[in-house]
Design a protein around this motif. Sequence first.
Motif, PDB file in Angstrom:
ATOM      1  N   THR A 186       0.838  -1.192   0.000  1.00 40.70           N
ATOM      2  CA  THR A 186       0.000   0.000   0.000  1.00 40.70           C
ATOM      3  C   THR A 186       0.876   1.246   0.000  1.00 40.70           C
ATOM      4  N   HIS A 187       0.593   2.140  -0.925  1.00 43.03           N
ATOM      5  CA  HIS A 187       1.357   3.388  -1.044  1.00 43.03           C
ATOM      6  C   HIS A 187       0.927   4.360   0.053  1.00 43.03           C
ATOM      7  N   PHE A 188       1.933   4.889   0.756  1.00 42.35           N
ATOM      8  CA  PHE A 188       1.692   5.857   1.823  1.00 42.35           C
ATOM      9  C   PHE A 188       1.363   7.212   1.194  1.00 42.35           C
ATOM     10  N   PRO A 189       0.303   7.890   1.639  1.00 44.21           N
ATOM     11  CA  PRO A 189      -0.084   9.168   1.012  1.00 44.21           C
ATOM     12  C   PRO A 189       0.891  10.291   1.334  1.00 44.21           C
ATOM     13  N   HIS A 190       1.298  11.016   0.297  1.00 43.12           N
ATOM     14  CA  HIS A 190       2.154  12.188   0.490  1.00 43.12           C
ATOM     15  C   HIS A 190       2.038  13.091  -0.722  1.00 43.12           C
ATOM     16  N   HIS A 191       2.501  14.321  -0.568  1.00 43.17           N
ATOM     17  CA  HIS A 191       2.453  15.265  -1.674  1.00 43.17           C
ATOM     18  C   HIS A 191       3.489  14.903  -2.736  1.00 43.17           C
ATOM     19  N   LYS A 192       3.330  15.489  -3.906  1.00 45.09           N
ATOM     20  CA  LYS A 192       4.269  15.266  -4.999  1.00 45.09           C
ATOM     21  C   LYS A 192       5.674  15.693  -4.564  1.00 45.09           C
ATOM     22  N   SER A 193       6.647  14.846  -4.799  1.00 46.26           N
ATOM     23  CA  SER A 193       8.019  15.130  -4.374  1.00 46.26           C
ATOM     24  C   SER A 193       8.689  16.136  -5.296  1.00 46.26           C
ATOM     25  N   ALA A 194       9.761  16.738  -4.783  1.00 45.01           N
ATOM     26  CA  ALA A 194      10.530  17.678  -5.598  1.00 45.01           C
ATOM     27  C   ALA A 194      11.117  16.974  -6.818  1.00 45.01           C
ATOM     28  N   ALA A 195      11.505  15.699  -6.651  1.00 46.21           N
ATOM     29  CA  ALA A 195      12.075  14.949  -7.771  1.00 46.21           C
ATOM     30  C   ALA A 195      11.049  14.787  -8.891  1.00 46.21           C
ATOM     31  N   ARG A 196       9.793  14.546  -8.517  1.00 48.13           N
ATOM     32  CA  ARG A 196       8.724  14.407  -9.522  1.00 48.13           C
ATOM     33  C   ARG A 196       8.513  15.744 -10.241  1.00 48.13           C
ATOM     34  N   VAL A 197       8.538  16.845  -9.500  1.00 49.45           N
ATOM     35  CA  VAL A 197       8.346  18.160 -10.108  1.00 49.45           C
ATOM     36  C   VAL A 197       9.468  18.454 -11.095  1.00 49.45           C
ATOM     37  N   GLU A 198      10.718  18.164 -10.688  1.00 48.97           N
ATOM     38  CA  GLU A 198      11.852  18.412 -11.581  1.00 48.97           C
ATOM     39  C   GLU A 198      11.744  17.549 -12.839  1.00 48.97           C
ATOM     40  N   TRP A 199      11.296  16.332 -12.683  1.00 52.45           N
ATOM     41  CA  TRP A 199      11.148  15.419 -13.825  1.00 52.45           C
ATOM     42  C   TRP A 199      10.176  15.988 -14.845  1.00 52.45           C
ATOM     43  N   GLU A 200       9.122  16.623 -14.359  1.00 52.63           N
ATOM     44  CA  GLU A 200       8.080  17.108 -15.250  1.00 52.63           C
ATOM     45  C   GLU A 200       8.360  18.491 -15.821  1.00 52.63           C
ATOM     46  N   GLU A 201       9.020  19.349 -15.049  1.00 54.61           N
ATOM     47  CA  GLU A 201       9.001  20.765 -15.392  1.00 54.61           C
ATOM     48  C   GLU A 201      10.359  21.412 -15.642  1.00 54.61           C
ATOM     49  N   THR A 202      11.424  20.949 -14.994  1.00 55.52           N
ATOM     50  CA  THR A 202      12.699  21.670 -15.028  1.00 55.52           C
ATOM     51  C   THR A 202      13.472  21.373 -16.305  1.00 55.52           C
ATOM     52  N   LEU A 203      13.904  22.413 -16.980  1.00 61.82           N
ATOM     53  CA  LEU A 203      14.703  22.269 -18.198  1.00 61.82           C
ATOM     54  C   LEU A 203      16.183  22.231 -17.853  1.00 61.82           C
ATOM     55  N   GLY A 204      16.916  21.315 -18.494  1.00 60.68           N
ATOM     56  CA  GLY A 204      18.354  21.248 -18.314  1.00 60.68           C
ATOM     57  C   GLY A 204      19.076  22.152 -19.297  1.00 60.68           C
ATOM     58  N   SER A 205      20.409  22.111 -19.270  1.00 55.32           N
ATOM     59  CA  SER A 205      21.207  22.940 -20.165  1.00 55.32           C
ATOM     60  C   SER A 205      20.975  22.584 -21.629  1.00 55.32           C
ATOM     61  N   ASP A 206      20.463  21.371 -21.881  1.00 51.35           N
ATOM     62  CA  ASP A 206      20.171  20.941 -23.249  1.00 51.35           C
ATOM     63  C   ASP A 206      18.780  21.377 -23.707  1.00 51.35           C
ATOM     64  N   GLY A 207      18.067  22.103 -22.844  1.00 51.60           N
ATOM     65  CA  GLY A 207      16.736  22.575 -23.201  1.00 51.60           C
ATOM     66  C   GLY A 207      15.650  21.527 -23.059  1.00 51.60           C
ATOM     67  N   LEU A 208      15.975  20.367 -22.485  1.00 48.44           N
ATOM     68  CA  LEU A 208      15.020  19.282 -22.318  1.00 48.44           C
ATOM     69  C   LEU A 208      14.682  19.093 -20.841  1.00 48.44           C
ATOM     70  N   THR A 209      13.491  18.604 -20.579  1.00 45.59           N
ATOM     71  CA  THR A 209      13.166  18.194 -19.222  1.00 45.59           C
ATOM     72  C   THR A 209      13.848  16.853 -18.948  1.00 45.59           C
TER      73      THR A 209
END
Length: 267
Positions: free
Chosen positions: A224-247
Amino acid sequence: ACYPDQVDYVLQRVKLHVYNDHSAYPVNTLRNRAIARVRTSHFLHADMDLWPDKALLSRLKSLATMERHNGTFADPKQAIVIAAFAREVKTDCASSTAKAQRDKYRTNLELCHREADLIPDSFDALKKCIISKDCHIFDRYNHDGHGTTDYRTWLRGFDGGKSLKRISCFASNRYEPYVVLRKSPLLPLYEERFTGYGKNKIEQIVHLRYAGWRFQVLGRSFLTHFPHHKSAARVEWEETLGSDGLTHRARMDALYRAFLADRKSVV
């Protein structure tokens, strides 16, 4: 079987700034190090926020002693799928990896402890949680991720609800269950080019499939998955652009497509 005194625990500390970039976190390298230190015949692959029911270990040990299942547990190319559910409720028990929530998390430990007490630890408790609509199939909006487990059949029970059911057909190439595996020189390790969040578990599952592993679903016991808010790692995976211009998501998706093509080419 697995016992706490049969695992070598290693505490490794790194300075906080080293992995402030969550996309660089060497998750698969650390998984391989953990597997290397397993001292039992089998191990369960699961994230730390997926909690096993209290009967999982005893059920596996019991099955391993049954003559009809001897081959399953002796076979290095068997993967035992553990059905995964999630307790989906609104909570202020936050993920400690999210910078904006770190202070809040530290002041809500009592709340997190209450959430822990509500995680179902038996099949009956899970059914009650599902009926109350607090528990659902894990990652239920991503049917490809866990649909092959066939939760309807699992909840009805098969072979008395205590045995194993073979998966004869995979409904998706994106199937990524949590599994019990036999430690063996044949076992493909995690591909360490996958870092941070995304595609780092599914790559091993697809590797097992193309390497001839057979999958069976365990009855009655679950995670059973323990309930918690979206992690910073998940946010970076979805939204943060790297130096190559890609998420990071785009980079891991491209790496996964190349990895899958490599597996197909050697079959």
